[in-house]
Design a protein around this motif. Structure first.
Motif, PDB file in Angstrom:
ATOM      1  N   THR A 190       0.065   8.101  -7.789  1.00  0.00           N
ATOM      2  CA  THR A 190       1.389   7.893  -8.395  1.00  0.00           C
ATOM      3  C   THR A 190       2.150   6.759  -7.700  1.00  0.00           C
ATOM      4  OG1 THR A 190       2.131   9.760  -7.027  1.00  0.00           O
ATOM      5  CG2 THR A 190       1.727  10.190  -9.369  1.00  0.00           C
ATOM      6  N   THR A 191       1.875   6.558  -6.405  1.00  0.00           N
ATOM      7  CA  THR A 191       2.468   5.427  -5.685  1.00  0.00           C
ATOM      8  C   THR A 191       2.027   4.113  -6.318  1.00  0.00           C
ATOM      9  OG1 THR A 191       2.364   6.699  -3.625  1.00  0.00           O
ATOM     10  CG2 THR A 191       2.707   4.324  -3.421  1.00  0.00           C
ATOM     11  N   ILE A 192       0.731   4.007  -6.590  1.00  0.00           N
ATOM     12  CA  ILE A 192       0.179   2.772  -7.158  1.00  0.00           C
ATOM     13  C   ILE A 192       0.645   2.580  -8.604  1.00  0.00           C
ATOM     14  CG2 ILE A 192      -1.982   1.643  -7.861  1.00  0.00           C
ATOM     15  CD1 ILE A 192      -3.214   2.975  -5.292  1.00  0.00           C
ATOM     16  N   ILE A 193       0.664   3.662  -9.368  1.00  0.00           N
ATOM     17  CA  ILE A 193       1.123   3.571 -10.767  1.00  0.00           C
ATOM     18  C   ILE A 193       2.563   3.073 -10.833  1.00  0.00           C
ATOM     19  CG2 ILE A 193       1.737   4.936 -12.817  1.00  0.00           C
ATOM     20  CD1 ILE A 193      -0.729   6.736 -12.093  1.00  0.00           C
ATOM     21  N   SER A 194       3.443   3.671 -10.022  1.00  0.00           N
ATOM     22  CA  SER A 194       4.858   3.285 -10.069  1.00  0.00           C
ATOM     23  C   SER A 194       5.057   1.861  -9.558  1.00  0.00           C
ATOM     24  CB  SER A 194       5.715   4.270  -9.258  1.00  0.00           C
ATOM     25  OG  SER A 194       5.287   4.324  -7.912  1.00  0.00           O
ATOM     26  N   GLY A 195       4.274   1.448  -8.567  1.00  0.00           N
ATOM     27  CA  GLY A 195       4.381   0.085  -8.043  1.00  0.00           C
ATOM     28  C   GLY A 195       3.953  -0.954  -9.066  1.00  0.00           C
ATOM     29  N   LEU A 196       2.865  -0.671  -9.774  1.00  0.00           N
ATOM     30  CA  LEU A 196       2.412  -1.584 -10.831  1.00  0.00           C
ATOM     31  C   LEU A 196       3.460  -1.687 -11.939  1.00  0.00           C
ATOM     32  CD1 LEU A 196      -1.397  -0.753 -11.191  1.00  0.00           C
ATOM     33  CD2 LEU A 196      -0.405  -2.938 -10.502  1.00  0.00           C
ATOM     34  N   ALA A 197       4.065  -0.545 -12.282  1.00  0.00           N
ATOM     35  CA  ALA A 197       5.107  -0.553 -13.317  1.00  0.00           C
ATOM     36  C   ALA A 197       6.293  -1.423 -12.894  1.00  0.00           C
ATOM     37  CB  ALA A 197       5.570   0.872 -13.604  1.00  0.00           C
TER      38      ALA A 197
END
Length: 675
Positions: free
Chosen positions: A352-359
């Protein structure tokens, strides 16, 4: 006209003298105790060893490319290329030499408070900034005078600067991120030891990387942006109507000369600021510099052109640059929502850290693109582009020069970050009081944001400069328009759109390979060297430095060669229009990917630091470990692949411009086989 260029050369010399003054002031400061000096010595030795080996590789490249230009084009352009390459190398070298001196003195100054530490760190960054603008303006001025005002030869200077910038940015980026990833994954995640802990074998390589990537590489990057924008304005100015030509060639040099003085004054304001917030202190200098340029441009525009058209073009670029910087700060600073959202998401794990950062990275492309579009339209029509197309294109080039007119300040604010980061590392390894590390961490956190802002400036200027250089290319090959319904042109667009993704993949892969070697080495040392964790035995720092050095130099070659060779091949095989399509496609995707990567990486980094400040369990918590993974993914995003994109698109454009005569003569060989 030569008189103006002599005045410009003098302003460049003033910038270099100011850099010398700052460097002498730094050298007089206390370098701390023997342990601090020992650690700083390791960092400086590693950084200089890398640069010497990198410059040996680049010397071969400079000689070969210089010979090719001399044989197929002309000797003057070859000379300009060699000087541009050498000046780019010098800018990086001088900046890094002072940065490796300022880091330990910043750590020592932090014992007495934040203001003294900020002053030294910012002065160290300002040395790089002044070297960049001083050498850039001095080089262009001297070549213009030597070549008797023949502007076409100046493109060689830009090509030399761009070529070295790409290798320096990619090589330095691979070095620093291989070390950073290895240090974080094994040290912080697996071994559970703090950042910059002396027990971590990769810790010295990590600190060396801050210098070779974020100082020397970044300096070469912005040197290339700076001279590219000036050269594009001069070459377009030389194509304007006879009654405008001389003024159009002089104006950008006067503008950057004023920018140098504004940067010096802004630097003095920032380094002596009494503001408690480091961000406010740095912003104060930037705003002062910007205001001086705006007022001066208003007077200059009226005096030279008799109207305010040039003023609106320049100001649009400067304001767009500052606004992009502010937008970047909003997306990458822990003071705003985006970074706090990523930190919150870290509570549920790395995914979820990576998903939110990409967003966050993807969303952050919207406003900068709108601002760049606004800058293009305002500058084009303000200079009368609706009546005379070349005037409008010249206006766009002035917007790029305006955006980069205070590069001396922009680089200073950017380069200050790695110095503060190194100071924190030295404080940790030398076991200085926790109050020192708190100050250096605060400076470093602001440095992450200022670095992101600097990248935002570079990316925004890349779009404008590439467009202006592309206009010069179109003039050189007599290209009036590009027809997207022509299959060959569409082929060029698709190839160009693909290249930033290929380039990003190659540089990310390179970091991955080098980081894998580093991880294995750090694990080996923890396993085989008894007493490291108890600090009874010293890790083999030199081996980790060697791994990063060898990997960086090996892996930087292919991306650099692709950026130079592909445009020439496409032009020769498919013709001038297909090459125009290639540049257009590369600019569109390159700018978007650069913004995404730089901002996502900066946001992940500051999300980790936000958690380390004590929220969501602080250091060592589950959320912190997830944030470290996000930061590790973001490292090559923001410090290797992302920043290299803006160099890629400008390098391909200036390669096309320099080799335009070859493409005119031999272009379209493959197409002729089908006729």
């Amino acid at each position: 006209m030569d008189k103006i260029y002599i005045y410009a050369a003098v302003s460049g010399i003033i910038a270099l003298f100011f850099a010398f003054f700052l460097a002498k002031g730094i050298s007089k400061q206390n370098a701390g105790n023997e342990r601090m000096k020992e650690i700083a010595g390791y960092i400086e030795q590693g950084a200089m060893a890398f640069l010497k080996r990198e410059y040996k590789y680049l010397t071969i490249f400079i000689v070969i490319v210089g010979a090719i230009i001399g044989i197929f084009l002309n000797v003057q352009t070859a000379i300009a290329f060699i000087i541009g390459a050498i000046f780019s190398i010098l800018a990086g070298y001088f900046g890094m030499k002072v940065a490796t001196s300022a880091n330990v003195r910043t750590a020592e100054a932090a014992k007495t408070g934040q203001a003294p530490a900020l002053k030294i760190a910012f002065s160290g960054g300002a040395v790089m900034g002044m070297c960049v603008v001083g050498l850039g303006v001095l080089g262009i001025s001297i070549l213009y005078i030597i070549f008797g005002g023949e502007t076409s030869y100046l493109t060689g200077f830009g090509l030399g600067a761009s070529s070295i910038a790409l290798f320096a940015r990619v090589g330095g980026g691979i070095y620093t991120k291989a070390a950073d990833v290895g240090a974080d994954l094994v040290g912080k995640v697996e071994a559970g030891i703090p950042e910059d802990d002396p027990r971590n074998p990769a810790v010295i390589a990590d600190n060396v990387g801050d210098n070779v990537g974020d100082v020397a590489g970044m300096g070469a990057d912005l040197f290339e942006s700076y001279v590219g924008s000036i050269i594009s304005a001069i070459t377009l100015g030389s194509s304007m109507a006879v009654n405008m030509r001389e003024k159009a060639i002089i104006f950008p040099m006067l503008l950057v000369s004023i920018g140098i003085i504004a940067s010096i004054l802004g630097t003095l304001v920032a380094r002596n600021s009494k503001a408690n917030n480091p961000q406010k202190a740095l912003n104060s200098g930037t705003y002062i510099g910007g205001i001086i340029v705006i007022i001066s441009t208003l007077i200059l525009s009226k005096t030279m052109f008799g109207d305010f058209k040039a003023f609106f073009a320049v100001t649009s670029g400067l304001l767009v640059g500052m606004l992009i910087g502010k937008v970047t700060e909003i997306y990458t600073s822990a003071d705003y929502k985006s970074v706090k959202t990523i930190s919150n998401q870290s509570q549920t794990g790395p995914a979820t850290t990576i998903i939110s950062g990409l967003a966050v990275g993807m969303k952050s492309t919207v406003i900068p693109i709108i601002l760049i579009v606004a800058g293009i339209l305002v500058s084009f029509y303000a200079m009368g582009g609706n009546d005379v197309n070349i005037n409008g294109l010249y206006g766009i080039s002035l917007a790029a020069v305006g955006m980069l007119s205070i590069t001396g300040l922009t680089v200073a604010v950017d380069a200050y970050g790695p110095i503060a980061d190194n100071a924190g590392g030295i404080a940790e390894m030398a076991h200085l009081p926790s109050s020192v590390r708190e100050i250096t961490d605060k400076l470093d956190s602001v440095g992450n944001t200022t670095a992101a802002i600097g990248k935002g400036f570079a990316i925004g200027s890349a779009a404008l400069t590439a467009l202006a250089l592309f206009a010069s290319y179109a003039e050189a090959v007599k290209l009036q328009s590009i027809n997207l319904l022509t299959p060959v042109t569409l082929v060029g667009v698709l190839f160009g759109g693909m290249l930033p993704f290929l380039f990003g993949a190659l540089t990310m892969e390179s970091v991955g390979k080098a980081a894998n070697e580093m991880v294995e080495e750090v694990r080996r040392q923890f396993k085989e060297i008894d007493g490291i964790m108890e600090e009874k035995a010293k890790p083999d720092y030199a081996r980790c430095v060697e791994i990063s050095t060898a990997a960086a130099l090996r892996e930087m070659i292919l991306p650099g060669v692709i950026a130079i060779v592909v445009p020439i091949l496409v032009g020769i095989l498919f013709g001038a229009e297909a090459l125009g399509g290639l540049i257009g496609g590369a600019v569109v995707t390159g700018v978007l990917v650069a913004i995404l990567m730089s901002n996502a990486g900066g946001a992940w980094d500051n999300a980790k630091k936000y958690i380390e400040s004590g929220v969501y369990g602080g250091k060592g918590s589950f959320a912190h470990k997830a944030a470290v993974v996000g930061d590790t993914v973001g490292d090559p995003f923001k410090d290797t692949s992302g920043p290299s994109m803006n160099i890629l698109i400008k390098l391909m454009t200036i390669v096309s411009l320099v080799f335009a005569p070859v493409i005119l003569e031999y272009g379209g060989i493959l197409l002729s086989l089908f006729k």
